[in-house]
Scaffold this motif. Structure first.
Motif, PDB file in Angstrom:
ATOM      1  N   ALA A  71      -3.952 -10.995   3.756  1.00 40.10           N
ATOM      2  CA  ALA A  71      -3.695  -9.656   3.216  1.00 40.10           C
ATOM      3  C   ALA A  71      -2.377  -9.117   3.750  1.00 40.10           C
ATOM      4  CB  ALA A  71      -4.836  -8.712   3.566  1.00 40.10           C
ATOM      5  N   GLU A  72      -1.332  -9.245   2.952  1.00 39.14           N
ATOM      6  CA  GLU A  72      -0.027  -8.747   3.397  1.00 39.14           C
ATOM      7  C   GLU A  72       0.172  -7.277   3.061  1.00 39.14           C
ATOM      8  OE1 GLU A  72       3.292 -10.455   1.476  1.00 39.14           O
ATOM      9  OE2 GLU A  72       2.391 -10.488  -0.508  1.00 39.14           O
ATOM     10  N   SER A  73      -0.805  -6.667   2.382  1.00 43.13           N
ATOM     11  CA  SER A  73      -0.699  -5.268   1.970  1.00 43.13           C
ATOM     12  C   SER A  73      -2.078  -4.636   1.963  1.00 43.13           C
ATOM     13  CB  SER A  73      -0.078  -5.185   0.569  1.00 43.13           C
ATOM     14  OG  SER A  73      -0.241  -3.892   0.006  1.00 43.13           O
ATOM     15  N   ARG A 279      -3.264   6.711   9.418  1.00 37.86           N
ATOM     16  CA  ARG A 279      -1.907   6.910   9.918  1.00 37.86           C
ATOM     17  C   ARG A 279      -0.846   6.175   9.111  1.00 37.86           C
ATOM     18  NH1 ARG A 279      -5.693   7.599  13.305  1.00 37.86           N
ATOM     19  NH2 ARG A 279      -5.514   8.932  15.157  1.00 37.86           N
ATOM     20  N   GLU A 280      -1.185   4.985   8.585  1.00 38.10           N
ATOM     21  CA  GLU A 280      -0.159   4.139   7.988  1.00 38.10           C
ATOM     22  C   GLU A 280      -0.537   3.567   6.627  1.00 38.10           C
ATOM     23  OE1 GLU A 280       0.831   1.055  10.784  1.00 38.10           O
ATOM     24  OE2 GLU A 280       0.915   2.444  12.479  1.00 38.10           O
ATOM     25  N   GLY A 281      -1.711   3.956   6.121  1.00 38.85           N
ATOM     26  CA  GLY A 281      -2.185   3.341   4.890  1.00 38.85           C
ATOM     27  C   GLY A 281      -1.253   3.523   3.707  1.00 38.85           C
ATOM     28  N   ARG A 282      -0.739   4.729   3.518  1.00 38.02           N
ATOM     29  CA  ARG A 282       0.079   4.994   2.338  1.00 38.02           C
ATOM     30  C   ARG A 282       1.355   4.158   2.339  1.00 38.02           C
ATOM     31  NH1 ARG A 282      -1.389   9.457  -0.479  1.00 38.02           N
ATOM     32  NH2 ARG A 282      -0.157   8.479  -2.124  1.00 38.02           N
ATOM     33  N   GLU A 283       1.993   4.020   3.497  1.00 42.11           N
ATOM     34  CA  GLU A 283       3.224   3.231   3.565  1.00 42.11           C
ATOM     35  C   GLU A 283       2.960   1.737   3.462  1.00 42.11           C
ATOM     36  OE1 GLU A 283       4.493   2.819   8.134  1.00 42.11           O
ATOM     37  OE2 GLU A 283       3.864   4.854   7.634  1.00 42.11           O
ATOM     38  N   GLY A 323      -2.098  -6.142   6.313  1.00 43.79           N
ATOM     39  CA  GLY A 323      -0.643  -6.094   6.353  1.00 43.79           C
ATOM     40  C   GLY A 323      -0.100  -5.823   7.741  1.00 43.79           C
ATOM     41  N   ARG A 324       0.927  -4.980   7.822  1.00 42.95           N
ATOM     42  CA  ARG A 324       1.574  -4.667   9.088  1.00 42.95           C
ATOM     43  C   ARG A 324       0.624  -3.975  10.064  1.00 42.95           C
ATOM     44  NH1 ARG A 324       4.724  -0.947   9.269  1.00 42.95           N
ATOM     45  NH2 ARG A 324       5.912  -1.572  11.104  1.00 42.95           N
TER      46      ARG A 324
END
Length: 407
Positions: A71-73, A279-283, A323-324
């Motif tokens: 899962a890269e995203s 915190r980071e889901g949208r990006e 992802g990240r």
């Protein structure tokens, strides 16, 4: 990566017995990747690789039982449309990072396949050994169906996290197919979820007959079924129908606790993924609708974990990051500390996790005869679990099957 030495000795270490939570000061000998002796003042053969572990703490290698290596995203639908070679490149990088964080084994519950696990076994990819189930099985419109309400195309069932199947015959055929491809377990989507566009979190998915068919086929192949399920209604029907593992379980009730204990099933909470998505889901590709679901799920998760812990449920470590956000994998230790003791958390990531993946005779404990998966820390995680939440600051050494992979 360094080569496995015939003999390695770590001396003067504090060696953790995970079953009792007690350290014993002494030496640990490894022959050809297996722990062969633990004691004081062990002989040090001239050919041995000797490591001074004085003042350091040795614990078993960690096991994360809910990862998605491909899962890269956070947009799981887009992963199904990504080139499999690009997915493999992402997975290789993700696996290397997980190993450096102390995870020597992982269980992928949606996406990884035989090729990824075999690449690690052959040493083509540096990373945790991989227990995989292939794509999770989803009903039409379920948590593994990423088509929007206006999309009438056939679902994409290759290279993604999910595989859409319907009906008892469809489920049987899919389970047999994933077993043919080497699956260590079968995952089903038994409730709605945060990442799927057309279902509600509180829905139940798959009929009783379909779930029982999945369990029957998996059992026939000496495999087990684990289920994505949030609500007590979804969790309880799965446990009643023979499912062995529950992923998430944020809304379990007292009946769920009773069923977990009577069936000896396992719960895999994944609190850090909601923390990260907030915190980071949208990006990272998360949709607005998914974001709204996450807030509700996170709020319930800690309460469910506390109830399960007090109720004596088999609890296993899971992260479920995408992802990240996978870099936050060890944050789960810190989040769980709000309701669990350090030993309870560490046990969930070692010996209990090993039982879930049916590797308890090989990994999860530092004992003679076990594979030499271990971590050396500069502080005691049973005194301060945050040392595991900050692996790059506190992990001095990681060994996987006797090979030093981080030093």
């Amino acid at each position: 990566m360094s080569l496995v030495n015939e003999v390695s000795i770590l001396y003067n270490a504090e060696i953790l017995d995970i079953s009792s939570g007690v350290y014993a000061e002494g030496d640990l000998r490894i022959d050809d990747g297996v722990i062969t002796e633990i004691g004081k003042n062990l002989p040090r053969p001239a050919r041995a690789s000797v490591i001074d572990a004085r003042g350091r703490y040795l614990i078993p290698g960690l096991i994360d039982c809910h990862v998605h290596l491909n899962a890269e995203s956070a947009d799981l639908g887009s992963n199904a449309r990504t080139s499999p070679t690009l997915q493999a490149a992402h997975a290789s990088q993700a696996m290397s990072s997980m190993l450096s964080r102390g995870f020597t084994t992982v269980r992928d519950v949606g996406g990884a396949d035989y090729g990824l696990a075999e690449a690690q076994r052959r040493g083509l990819f540096v990373g945790p050994r991989v227990k995989f189930g292939g794509p999770a099985l989803s009903q039409t419109g379920g948590h593994g169906d990423f088509r929007g309400p206006g999309d009438d195309a056939e679902p994409i069932c290759r290279h993604g996290i999910g595989r859409v199947v319907d009906g008892v015959d469809g489920v049987r055929a899919a389970v047999r197919d994933e077993v043919r491809k080497g699956a260590d377990h079968i995952k089903i989507m038994a409730s709605g979820g945060a990442a799927s566009p057309t279902d509600r979190v509180d829905s139940t998915q798959f009929s009783e007959e379909e779930i029982r068919a999945a369990v029957e086929e998996a059992t026939a192949a000496n495999r087990y079924v684990t289920a994505h399920a949030y609500t007590a209604r979804a969790v309880n029907r799965c446990l009643n129908y023979g499912v062995r593992g529950i992923e998430h379980g944020n809304f379990i009730d007292e009946e769920s606790i009773r069923l977990f204990n009577s069936t000896e099933a396992f719960l895999v909470p994944t609190l850090v993924t909601y923390w990260a998505l907030q915190r980071e889901g949208r990006e990272n590709g998360q949709s607005t609708e998914s974001a709204r679901k996450v807030d509700v799920i996170l709020e319930a998760g800690l309460g469910a974990l506390e109830r399960a812990t007090m109720g004596g449920v088999n609890i296993v470590y899971g992260s479920d990051l995408l992802g990240r956000m996978q870099r936050h994998q060890n944050k789960e230790f810190e989040i769980r500390a709000e309701v669990q003791s350090p030993l309870e958390i560490l046990t969930s990531a070692t010996s209990t996790a090993a039982r879930l993946i049916e590797e308890e005779e090989r990994v999860g404990r530092l004992e003679v005869g076990m594979v030499a998966d271990l971590i050396m820390l500069d502080e005691d995680p049973l005194e301060k679990i945050s040392v595991l939440a900050n692996p790059h600051d506190h992990i001095n050494l990681v060994m996987q099957a006797g090979t030093v992979v981080k030093n």
